[in-house]
Scaffold this motif. Structure first.
Motif, PDB file in Angstrom:
ATOM      1  N   GLY A   1       5.944  14.515 -14.927  1.00 48.85           N
ATOM      2  CA  GLY A   1       5.325  15.876 -15.327  1.00 48.85           C
ATOM      3  C   GLY A   1       6.246  16.920 -14.701  1.00 48.85           C
ATOM      4  O   GLY A   1       5.662  18.130 -14.755  1.00 48.85           O
ATOM      5  N   GLY A   2       7.246  16.725 -13.970  1.00 47.51           N
ATOM      6  CA  GLY A   2       7.834  18.016 -13.268  1.00 47.51           C
ATOM      7  C   GLY A   2       7.418  18.429 -11.961  1.00 47.51           C
ATOM      8  O   GLY A   2       8.006  19.432 -11.345  1.00 47.51           O
ATOM      9  N   GLN A   3       6.712  17.773 -11.452  1.00 51.38           N
ATOM     10  CA  GLN A   3       6.064  18.142  -9.903  1.00 51.38           C
ATOM     11  C   GLN A   3       7.005  17.471  -8.843  1.00 51.38           C
ATOM     12  O   GLN A   3       7.462  16.396  -9.180  1.00 51.38           O
ATOM     13  CB  GLN A   3       4.480  17.495  -9.659  1.00 51.38           C
TER      14      GLN A   3
ATOM     15  N   PRO B   1       0.848  -1.172   0.019  1.00 48.70           N
ATOM     16  CA  PRO B   1       0.105   0.034   0.002  1.00 48.70           C
ATOM     17  C   PRO B   1       0.990   1.179   0.045  1.00 48.70           C
ATOM     18  O   PRO B   1       2.026   1.183   0.440  1.00 48.70           O
ATOM     19  CB  PRO B   1      -0.810  -0.121   1.383  1.00 48.70           C
ATOM     20  N   GLY B   2       0.135   2.305  -0.230  1.00 48.17           N
ATOM     21  CA  GLY B   2       0.920   3.607  -0.349  1.00 48.17           C
ATOM     22  C   GLY B   2       0.959   4.312  -1.566  1.00 48.17           C
ATOM     23  O   GLY B   2       0.866   3.715  -2.465  1.00 48.17           O
ATOM     24  N   TYR B   3       1.128   5.750  -1.358  1.00 47.00           N
ATOM     25  CA  TYR B   3       1.262   6.630  -2.606  1.00 47.00           C
ATOM     26  C   TYR B   3       2.346   7.448  -2.293  1.00 47.00           C
ATOM     27  O   TYR B   3       2.994   7.891  -1.283  1.00 47.00           O
ATOM     28  CB  TYR B   3       0.045   7.403  -2.725  1.00 47.00           C
ATOM     29  N   LEU B   4       3.219   7.716  -3.120  1.00 48.70           N
ATOM     30  CA  LEU B   4       4.181   8.917  -3.125  1.00 48.70           C
ATOM     31  C   LEU B   4       3.614  10.302  -3.061  1.00 48.70           C
ATOM     32  O   LEU B   4       2.459  10.725  -3.600  1.00 48.70           O
ATOM     33  CB  LEU B   4       5.272   8.906  -4.629  1.00 48.70           C
ATOM     34  N   ASN B   5       4.377  11.045  -2.137  1.00 45.35           N
ATOM     35  CA  ASN B   5       3.760  12.482  -2.123  1.00 45.35           C
ATOM     36  C   ASN B   5       4.343  13.495  -3.147  1.00 45.35           C
ATOM     37  O   ASN B   5       5.519  13.438  -3.331  1.00 45.35           O
ATOM     38  CB  ASN B   5       4.134  12.963  -0.450  1.00 45.35           C
ATOM     39  N   VAL B   6       3.404  14.203  -3.573  1.00 44.87           N
ATOM     40  CA  VAL B   6       3.819  15.024  -4.918  1.00 44.87           C
ATOM     41  C   VAL B   6       3.296  16.419  -4.419  1.00 44.87           C
ATOM     42  O   VAL B   6       2.122  16.643  -3.957  1.00 44.87           O
ATOM     43  CB  VAL B   6       3.189  14.721  -6.059  1.00 44.87           C
ATOM     44  N   GLU B   7       3.954  17.544  -4.995  1.00 40.04           N
ATOM     45  CA  GLU B   7       3.585  18.930  -4.653  1.00 40.04           C
ATOM     46  C   GLU B   7       2.987  19.446  -5.650  1.00 40.04           C
ATOM     47  O   GLU B   7       3.247  19.390  -6.763  1.00 40.04           O
ATOM     48  CB  GLU B   7       4.923  19.746  -4.321  1.00 40.04           C
ATOM     49  N   SER B   8       1.694  19.914  -5.607  1.00 42.85           N
ATOM     50  CA  SER B   8       0.946  20.308  -6.689  1.00 42.85           C
ATOM     51  C   SER B   8       1.106  21.723  -6.850  1.00 42.85           C
ATOM     52  O   SER B   8       1.727  22.333  -6.202  1.00 42.85           O
ATOM     53  CB  SER B   8      -0.774  20.360  -6.280  1.00 42.85           C
ATOM     54  N   ALA B   9       0.679  22.321  -7.743  1.00 44.72           N
ATOM     55  CA  ALA B   9       0.785  23.742  -8.250  1.00 44.72           C
ATOM     56  C   ALA B   9       0.367  24.569  -7.475  1.00 44.72           C
ATOM     57  O   ALA B   9       1.030  25.746  -7.176  1.00 44.72           O
ATOM     58  CB  ALA B   9       0.426  23.794  -9.716  1.00 44.72           C
ATOM     59  N   ASP B  10      -0.528  24.328  -6.660  1.00 46.49           N
ATOM     60  CA  ASP B  10      -1.262  25.455  -5.495  1.00 46.49           C
ATOM     61  C   ASP B  10      -0.339  25.188  -4.144  1.00 46.49           C
ATOM     62  O   ASP B  10      -0.826  25.545  -3.264  1.00 46.49           O
ATOM     63  CB  ASP B  10      -2.680  25.191  -5.588  1.00 46.49           C
ATOM     64  N   GLY B  11       0.457  24.134  -4.184  1.00 44.29           N
ATOM     65  CA  GLY B  11       1.274  24.033  -2.832  1.00 44.29           C
ATOM     66  C   GLY B  11       0.805  22.942  -2.071  1.00 44.29           C
ATOM     67  O   GLY B  11       1.377  22.447  -1.179  1.00 44.29           O
ATOM     68  N   SER B  12      -0.425  22.369  -2.399  1.00 49.42           N
ATOM     69  CA  SER B  12      -1.063  21.194  -1.740  1.00 49.42           C
ATOM     70  C   SER B  12      -0.187  20.048  -2.058  1.00 49.42           C
ATOM     71  O   SER B  12       0.501  19.831  -2.880  1.00 49.42           O
ATOM     72  CB  SER B  12      -2.502  21.041  -1.851  1.00 49.42           C
TER      73      SER B  12
END
Length: 247
Positions: A122-124, A90-101
């Motif tokens: 995608g560059g995030q 289980p689990g997901y990698l954490n990624v920074e969105s364009a809005d900072g979330s």
């Protein structure tokens, strides 16, 4: 329209929704980290007190209750890039969105940006356990390795650990449409709980043959519902014709 027509219409709308989901699954057969979806419907029973007989007072409608994710893991797909990772379990990698979330993904394509930040294809920016980016020193960009627990090494020096978040109920995650998901209530996994496999990514867990079979079944069910609608329309026309002759 009578109640039976409304019941059939609700069924046909549910089948259309199911067809859309199945078609989306097939379209994402080759999308890395994609989890197939399955339509979820609920039965809604309405009490029709005005019905002339007892057996006709309960009308069962179909309600679209959304879609659930199939959390089964896809198979390992080698890429030849030693930085690419697949989460085993289980689990997901954490990624920074364009809005900072923070967004989440199972697509483990990893690259190094010009400024040294680890990022998705995608560059995030990929985030560490503290919600910050992981930056590689300029002189170590060719000596980066990722350990099984997510630790990122630049040469012999640790520069951070990829954050992996798990969710007790993955169906609470919302699909964003770009391979990312959003949601709340996740829990960061400790190093001992994290297991990453490098050199490849997780393939989609969609099985094309199964989805194609589902599509055929949905089409047949829709055709059956249409025939029932036409049969009931014929019955009404015949009843009206007979009543006209009696009068």
């Amino acid at each position: 329209m009578d109640v039976s027509t409304f019941v059939l219409l609700s069924h046909e709308q549910a089948l259309r929704r199911q067809m859309d989901i199945t078609a989306n699954n097939i379209a994402n057969t080759n999308t890395v980290g994609f989890k197939r979806e399955q339509a979820l419907f609920h039965e809604y029973v309405e009490d029709l007190k005005q019905a002339p007989i007892e057996d006709a007072r309960k009308a069962s409608f179909v309600l679209d209750f959304g879609a659930i994710h199939d959390a089964r893991q896809g198979h390992f797909q080698a890429t030849g890039n030693p930085l690419d990772v697949m989460i085993e379990g289980p689990g997901y990698l954490n990624v920074e969105s364009a809005d900072g979330s923070t967004a989440y993904t199972r697509a483990g394509f990893v690259k190094i940006l010009e400024n040294g930040d680890l990022a998705t294809s995608g560059g995030q920016r990929l985030l560490d356990e503290n919600g910050r980016g992981i930056t590689i020193p300029p002189d170590q960009m060719r000596n980066v390795t990722i350990a099984q627990d997510g630790s990122v090494m630049a040469g012999d020096n640790p520069v951070g650990r990829l954050a992996v978040t798990s969710f007790a109920d993955e169906n609470m995650l919302d699909v964003r449409g770009d391979g990312m998901l959003t949601g709340t209530g996740g829990q960061l996994m400790a190093a001992a709980q994290t297991k990453l496999r490098t050199g490849g990514v997780e393939a989609s867990n969609v099985e094309p043959i199964v989805e194609t079979t589902n599509m055929v079944d949905i089409l047949r069910a829709y055709q059956t519902s249409q025939r029932m609608t036409e049969d009931m329309a014929d019955m009404r026309q015949q009843a009206i014709g007979r009543l006209g002759r009696i009068n």
